[in-house]
Write a protein that holds these residues in place. Structure first.
Motif, PDB file in Angstrom:
ATOM      1  N   PRO A  81       0.837  -1.214   0.000  1.00  0.00           N
ATOM      2  CA  PRO A  81       0.000   0.000   0.000  1.00  0.00           C
ATOM      3  C   PRO A  81       0.859   1.246   0.000  1.00  0.00           C
ATOM      4  N   PRO A  82       0.528   2.230  -0.848  1.00  0.00           N
ATOM      5  CA  PRO A  82       1.301   3.477  -0.863  1.00  0.00           C
ATOM      6  C   PRO A  82       0.949   4.329   0.341  1.00  0.00           C
ATOM      7  N   PRO A  83       1.781   5.349   0.646  1.00  0.00           N
ATOM      8  CA  PRO A  83       1.453   6.259   1.740  1.00  0.00           C
ATOM      9  C   PRO A  83       0.139   6.974   1.478  1.00  0.00           C
ATOM     10  N   VAL A  84      -0.569   7.304   2.556  1.00  0.00           N
ATOM     11  CA  VAL A  84      -1.841   8.000   2.419  1.00  0.00           C
ATOM     12  C   VAL A  84      -1.581   9.451   2.030  1.00  0.00           C
ATOM     13  N   VAL A  85      -2.125   9.862   0.869  1.00  0.00           N
ATOM     14  CA  VAL A  85      -1.961  11.229   0.372  1.00  0.00           C
ATOM     15  C   VAL A  85      -3.342  11.769   0.042  1.00  0.00           C
ATOM     16  N   PRO A  86      -3.690  12.979   0.528  1.00  0.00           N
ATOM     17  CA  PRO A  86      -5.002  13.543   0.174  1.00  0.00           C
ATOM     18  C   PRO A  86      -5.171  13.642  -1.333  1.00  0.00           C
ATOM     19  N   LYS A  87      -6.338  13.197  -1.849  1.00  0.00           N
ATOM     20  CA  LYS A  87      -6.631  13.272  -3.267  1.00  0.00           C
ATOM     21  C   LYS A  87      -7.828  14.178  -3.480  1.00  0.00           C
ATOM     22  N   VAL A  88      -7.729  15.054  -4.440  1.00  0.00           N
ATOM     23  CA  VAL A  88      -8.758  16.052  -4.684  1.00  0.00           C
ATOM     24  C   VAL A  88      -9.164  15.998  -6.145  1.00  0.00           C
ATOM     25  N   ASN A  89     -10.474  16.024  -6.394  1.00  0.00           N
ATOM     26  CA  ASN A  89     -10.993  16.016  -7.761  1.00  0.00           C
ATOM     27  C   ASN A  89     -11.043  17.444  -8.296  1.00  0.00           C
ATOM     28  N   LEU A  90     -10.152  17.756  -9.244  1.00  0.00           N
ATOM     29  CA  LEU A  90     -10.092  19.100  -9.813  1.00  0.00           C
ATOM     30  C   LEU A  90     -10.921  19.243 -11.077  1.00  0.00           C
ATOM     31  N   SER A  91     -11.535  18.139 -11.536  1.00  0.00           N
ATOM     32  CA  SER A  91     -12.230  18.187 -12.820  1.00  0.00           C
ATOM     33  C   SER A  91     -13.510  19.013 -12.730  1.00  0.00           C
ATOM     34  N   LYS A  92     -13.750  19.813 -13.741  1.00  0.00           N
ATOM     35  CA  LYS A  92     -14.952  20.637 -13.814  1.00  0.00           C
ATOM     36  C   LYS A  92     -15.209  20.963 -15.273  1.00  0.00           C
ATOM     37  N   ILE A  93     -16.469  20.903 -15.674  1.00  0.00           N
ATOM     38  CA  ILE A  93     -16.856  21.267 -17.028  1.00  0.00           C
ATOM     39  C   ILE A  93     -17.738  22.507 -16.931  1.00  0.00           C
ATOM     40  N   SER A  94     -17.324  23.590 -17.570  1.00  0.00           N
ATOM     41  CA  SER A  94     -18.107  24.827 -17.570  1.00  0.00           C
ATOM     42  C   SER A  94     -18.817  24.963 -18.908  1.00  0.00           C
TER      43      SER A  94
ATOM     44  N   LEU B 150     -24.022  20.952 -11.308  1.00  0.00           N
ATOM     45  CA  LEU B 150     -24.579  19.607 -11.396  1.00  0.00           C
ATOM     46  C   LEU B 150     -23.473  18.625 -11.059  1.00  0.00           C
ATOM     47  N   GLN B 151     -23.715  17.775 -10.061  1.00  0.00           N
ATOM     48  CA  GLN B 151     -22.705  16.856  -9.576  1.00  0.00           C
ATOM     49  C   GLN B 151     -23.236  15.427  -9.591  1.00  0.00           C
ATOM     50  N   GLN B 152     -22.376  14.505 -10.003  1.00  0.00           N
ATOM     51  CA  GLN B 152     -22.687  13.083  -9.944  1.00  0.00           C
ATOM     52  C   GLN B 152     -21.398  12.327  -9.686  1.00  0.00           C
ATOM     53  N   GLN B 153     -21.434  11.413  -8.730  1.00  0.00           N
ATOM     54  CA  GLN B 153     -20.244  10.659  -8.396  1.00  0.00           C
ATOM     55  C   GLN B 153     -19.753   9.891  -9.619  1.00  0.00           C
ATOM     56  N   GLY B 154     -18.431   9.992  -9.873  1.00  0.00           N
ATOM     57  CA  GLY B 154     -17.846   9.317 -11.018  1.00  0.00           C
ATOM     58  C   GLY B 154     -17.841  10.134 -12.284  1.00  0.00           C
ATOM     59  N   ALA B 155     -18.384  11.361 -12.231  1.00  0.00           N
ATOM     60  CA  ALA B 155     -18.426  12.236 -13.401  1.00  0.00           C
ATOM     61  C   ALA B 155     -17.952  13.629 -13.013  1.00  0.00           C
ATOM     62  N   PRO B 156     -17.379  14.390 -13.949  1.00  0.00           N
ATOM     63  CA  PRO B 156     -16.958  15.755 -13.626  1.00  0.00           C
ATOM     64  C   PRO B 156     -18.154  16.628 -13.252  1.00  0.00           C
ATOM     65  N   ASP B 157     -17.923  17.597 -12.387  1.00  0.00           N
ATOM     66  CA  ASP B 157     -18.955  18.579 -12.077  1.00  0.00           C
ATOM     67  C   ASP B 157     -19.229  19.428 -13.323  1.00  0.00           C
ATOM     68  N   ILE B 158     -20.485  19.815 -13.492  1.00  0.00           N
ATOM     69  CA  ILE B 158     -20.889  20.658 -14.614  1.00  0.00           C
ATOM     70  C   ILE B 158     -21.379  21.985 -14.052  1.00  0.00           C
ATOM     71  N   GLU B 159     -20.748  23.084 -14.466  1.00  0.00           N
ATOM     72  CA  GLU B 159     -21.053  24.414 -13.921  1.00  0.00           C
ATOM     73  C   GLU B 159     -21.723  25.276 -14.984  1.00  0.00           C
ATOM     74  N   ILE B 160     -22.778  25.977 -14.545  1.00  0.00           N
ATOM     75  CA  ILE B 160     -23.451  26.963 -15.395  1.00  0.00           C
ATOM     76  C   ILE B 160     -23.646  28.226 -14.568  1.00  0.00           C
ATOM     77  N   ARG B 161     -23.059  29.322 -15.004  1.00  0.00           N
ATOM     78  CA  ARG B 161     -23.206  30.600 -14.308  1.00  0.00           C
ATOM     79  C   ARG B 161     -24.273  31.452 -14.995  1.00  0.00           C
ATOM     80  N   ILE B 162     -25.090  32.138 -14.188  1.00  0.00           N
ATOM     81  CA  ILE B 162     -26.098  33.046 -14.734  1.00  0.00           C
ATOM     82  C   ILE B 162     -25.435  34.406 -14.887  1.00  0.00           C
TER      83      ILE B 162
END
Length: 380
Positions: A181-194, A316-328
């Motif tokens: 097992p590798p060392p525990v390292v925080p992982k962050v999802n940076l993916s986003k679709i605008s 719009l968020q769904q686990q396993g998929a990138p977040d989808i952002e829409i700004r007004i």
């Protein structure tokens, strides 16, 4: 007061309460810039990824750091005395998206506490090939919180900054098993679709990404003149048609909040009448595979119809998929209703399309999208 690069000050000079705000406004000649905050430990590492505050994570667990983004920049509201002892430094950064730091036309960092503020201005003339900046730091020394203007260039982008502070970008698929097992390292999802323009779309593969779709509406109620004369009431809603032919409306008006456990399997969680709720308003599509067609819209129930002043955004968020952002961000419409997105289901996919259409009322939305409802007056 105006600050210079490298200048330091004690935060007690601005705010004896430990509550401050840091506002970052960056205008790019080309591309965009993402502003973030890293809450790190005494070793300067992101040992707890819940204290990486960015577009996919807008607040720390206890609410001591809250991020708000709008047309005029990004604001971090901080209650330093409410942070855990493990967090010894807050680092504000900006990273390029499709550009370099030399493309900054103008930038300013404003630290405010009480009635006092301290500003630092910068521009791209100070940089060359850098793709990120460490702008400033709020750090604890001798049990006293202090502030330092850093304004130092960083060759990598946001993922490189994350690695520098000891984190790791989450990968879309799990890596192959390893014997140790590798060392525990925080992982962050940076993916986003605008989805930035009307007609922009993205398909969600419902075979690959299963589970509910979470739609969040958030807006800024505290920093615009529009709200000083009375809070605006901006509501999230949808019109839907299921594959079995059933149709309806989910909205706070008429208390039509829907259901998570029975048809239509769409639930609206609350009616935030002021925009002061950190979580905004949330709608959950529990069984998105049953959607034939739906439109997600927001409407101004009370207040002056000025969409630019709301700084509203839908995620719009769904686990396993990138977040989808829409700004007004349409500055021209004075209509009360804005259809943000349409959801079209077919062959195991759900297509999310930015609509960006404005209407005067429910009936006009219905007429345009041909749901065929019978309308009566309602209230909440």
């Amino acid at each position: 007061m105006d600050l210079q690069k490298g200048q330091k000050l004690k935060l007690s000079e601005l705010s004896p309460s430990g509550k401050v705000t840091v506002h970052v406004a960056v205008q790019m000649r080309d591309g965009e810039a993402d502003t973030t905050c890293f809450g790190v430990d005494a070793e300067g590492k992101l040992s707890d990824d819940r204290y990486f505050i960015f577009y996919n994570q807008l607040r720390s667990p206890e609410g001591a750091i809250v991020m708000e983004s709008g047309n005029d920049g990004t604001t971090f509201s901080m209650d330093l005395d409410n942070l855990p002892d493990t967090i010894q430094k807050l680092v504000i950064t900006v990273a390029a998206d499709g550009c370099l730091m030399r493309d900054i036309a103008s930038g300013i960092i404003s630290l405010t506490g009480g009635a006092l503020s301290a500003d630092y201005t910068f521009s791209g003339d100070q940089f060359n090939q850098e793709r990120a900046l460490i702008l400033c730091e709020l750090y604890k020394k001798d049990h006293i919180w202090r502030y330092s203007v850093v304004s130092s260039g960083f060759n990598g982008g946001l993922d490189a900054l994350l690695a520098y502070f000891g984190g790791e970008v989450a990968q879309p698929q799990n890596p192959a098993p390893v014997p140790v097992p590798p060392p525990v390292v925080p992982k962050v999802n940076l993916s986003k679709i605008s989805l930035k323009k009307s007609g922009d779309s993205h398909k969600i593969d419902l075979h690959k990404n299963s589970g509910e779709i979470h739609v969040n509406l958030n807006w800024n109620a505290g920093k615009r003149g529009l709200f000083r004369g009375g809070a605006i009431d901006l509501d999230l809603a949808c019109m839907y048609r299921l594959k079995n032919g059933k149709k309806g409306v989910i909205q706070a008006l008429g208390n039509a909040f829907g259901s998570a456990t029975s048809e239509p399997f769409i639930l609206l969680d609350q009616d935030d009448r002021s925009g002061n709720s950190v979580g905004g308003e949330n709608m959950y599509f529990k069984r998105p595979e049953q959607i034939e067609f739906a439109v997600v819209f927001a409407y101004i129930y009370d207040g002056v119809p000025n969409w630019r002043s709301t700084d509203a955004a839908v995620l719009l968020q769904q686990q396993g998929a990138p977040d989808i952002e829409i700004r007004i961000d349409n500055p021209n419409s004075q209509e009360r209703f804005c259809v943000l997105a349409s959801l079209s289901g077919s062959s195991g996919h759900l297509e999310v399309k930015r609509e960006d259409r404005f209407f005067s009322g429910h009936r006009q939305v219905d007429d345009y999208y041909h749901f065929g409802f019978r309308w009566v007056a309602g209230h909440k």
